[in-house]
Design an enzyme around this catalytic site. Structure first.
Site, PDB file in Angstrom:
ATOM      1  N   GLU A 260      22.847  71.113-108.710  1.00 42.62           N
ATOM      2  CA  GLU A 260      23.667  72.276-108.392  1.00 42.62           C
ATOM      3  C   GLU A 260      22.947  73.544-108.829  1.00 42.62           C
ATOM      4  OE1 GLU A 260      27.459  71.796-110.281  1.00 42.62           O
ATOM      5  OE2 GLU A 260      27.946  69.951-109.207  1.00 42.62           O
TER       6      GLU A 260
ATOM      7  N   ARG B 295      32.066  64.363-111.559  1.00 43.42           N
ATOM      8  CA  ARG B 295      30.695  64.838-111.713  1.00 43.42           C
ATOM      9  C   ARG B 295      29.846  64.154-110.653  1.00 43.42           C
ATOM     10  NH1 ARG B 295      32.661  68.232-114.375  1.00 43.42           N
ATOM     11  NH2 ARG B 295      32.140  68.959-116.485  1.00 43.42           N
TER      12      ARG B 295
ATOM     13  N   HIS C 130      31.399  73.446-106.556  1.00 40.97           N
ATOM     14  CA  HIS C 130      31.877  73.198-107.930  1.00 40.97           C
ATOM     15  C   HIS C 130      32.870  74.279-108.360  1.00 40.97           C
ATOM     16  CE1 HIS C 130      30.662  71.118-111.953  1.00 40.97           C
ATOM     17  NE2 HIS C 130      31.967  71.348-111.892  1.00 40.97           N
TER      18      HIS C 130
END
Length: 333
Positions: free
Chosen positions: A278, A249, A297
């Site tokens: 994000e 993360r 991601h």
């Protein structure tokens, strides 16, 4: 509330994919409550919802600051279901506010570790290979139509990788790196032998390991112990040639410290699939940072991911209906 009247909340998309299997597992012990994309369910429809599945279709268009409309609608339904007892997520991590809030309300939350382990591990190893061979520089040269003079990268064989987190993902990463000839030290809460590592250290031993590390790979969950774990002090202990790979993360790293270390040449290279913000804004300086590789991601994504998470949900649904112990039960924090 009778068993026959309890409901399991799933998205309409999930219902289309695995509706037959869902009814097979329920076997008359409950009903399916479908949630059309972006729809709002009435209080009556939610009154008997006791279980819910946060399926992969809700994770599209990832935005940590504001959930996409489908996820927002699902969150609203979950938060408005007065009888909710159990929530399963297709993700391996449970740091989403929706999941943390549910746990604080006493809802059992289970996750899907291992469903994406192969793809995330392969992506992490691809990041190591790309950085080791200088792929970010090749991409920039191709964009500039520039034929640069060859360099002599260091041989991977015999290098030392430190892998933080030895769950399903970290174990696969360690195994793959050893197959490439690297020596691997795993880091987890407690030291002890691990089949996929040459050595395993406790997290408090991490600073002492880094001066001899060529690679630092972050494969750990986000929790109170790992938030902001990699800061300026820790980065300063790495050799200047070292590379860092983050498939955990964004919040595991103090991003400003990492950016400064790469820009100043105190760290060799970075591959990051995750960021604190994000999507990464177009104006972010990360896009132009040399010796850096970025992906949006997507490390967990593969065609088989959806089916694997659904099978894990259905297996846990069977246990829940039988009153058995749920697998992969998460803890708050």
């Amino acid at each position: 509330m009778s068993n026959e009247s309890r409901a399991v909340l799933v998205t309409e998309s999930c219902g289309r994919r695995c509706g037959d299997r869902l009814h097979e597992v329920l076997a008359g012990r409950g009903r399916v409550q479908l949630l059309p994309e972006g729809a709002t369910l009435s209080a009556q429809q939610l009154a008997d919802v006791q279980a819910a599945f946060l399926s992969p279709d809700l994770m599209k268009a990832s935005n940590k600051q504001a959930p996409n409309p489908a996820l927002a609608a699902f969150g609203a339904a979950v938060n408005s279901a007065p009888s909710l007892r159990w929530l399963h997520t297709a993700a391996s991590g449970t740091d989403r506010p929706l999941l943390q809030d549910a746990m604080r309300r006493g809802v059992a939350v289970t996750s899907s570790p291992g469903a994406n382990a192969a793809s995330v591990a392969q992506t992490a190893i691809a990041g190591v290979l790309a950085l080791a061979r200088g792929v970010p520089g090749w991409v920039r040269d191709q964009d500039a139509r520039r034929w640069s003079a060859p360099t002599l990268p260091r041989d991977l064989d015999g290098q030392h990788a430190v892998v933080i987190g030895l769950g399903a993902i970290g174990s696969r990463v360690a195994r793959g790196l050893r197959a490439l000839g690297l020596r691997v030290t795993g880091v987890r809460r407690q030291a002890g032998p691990h089949a996929d590592c040459d050595a395993v250290a406790a997290q408090e031993q991490l600073p002492a390991l880094l001066p001899q590390a060529d690679w630092l790979l972050l494969c750990c969950p986000l929790n109170a112990q790992t938030r902001d774990l990699v800061d300026a002090a820790l980065l300063a202990r790495l050799p200047a040639h070292a590379g860092l790979v983050n498939v955990a993360r964004g919040e595991v790293v103090v991003e400003a410290d990492l950016f400064d270390a790469v820009r100043a040449g105190r760290l060799g290279a970075v591959y990051a699939d995750v960021f604190v913000e994000e999507p990464l804004p177009a104006e972010s300086p990360w896009w132009d940072l040399p010796r850096t590789l970025i992906s949006p991601h997507v490390a967990a994504m593969s065609k088989g991911f959806v089916g694997r998470t659904e099978e894990m949900f259905l297996a846990n649904l069977q246990r829940w209906l039988d009153g058995a112990e749920l697998h992969n039960l998460a803890r708050p924090g």
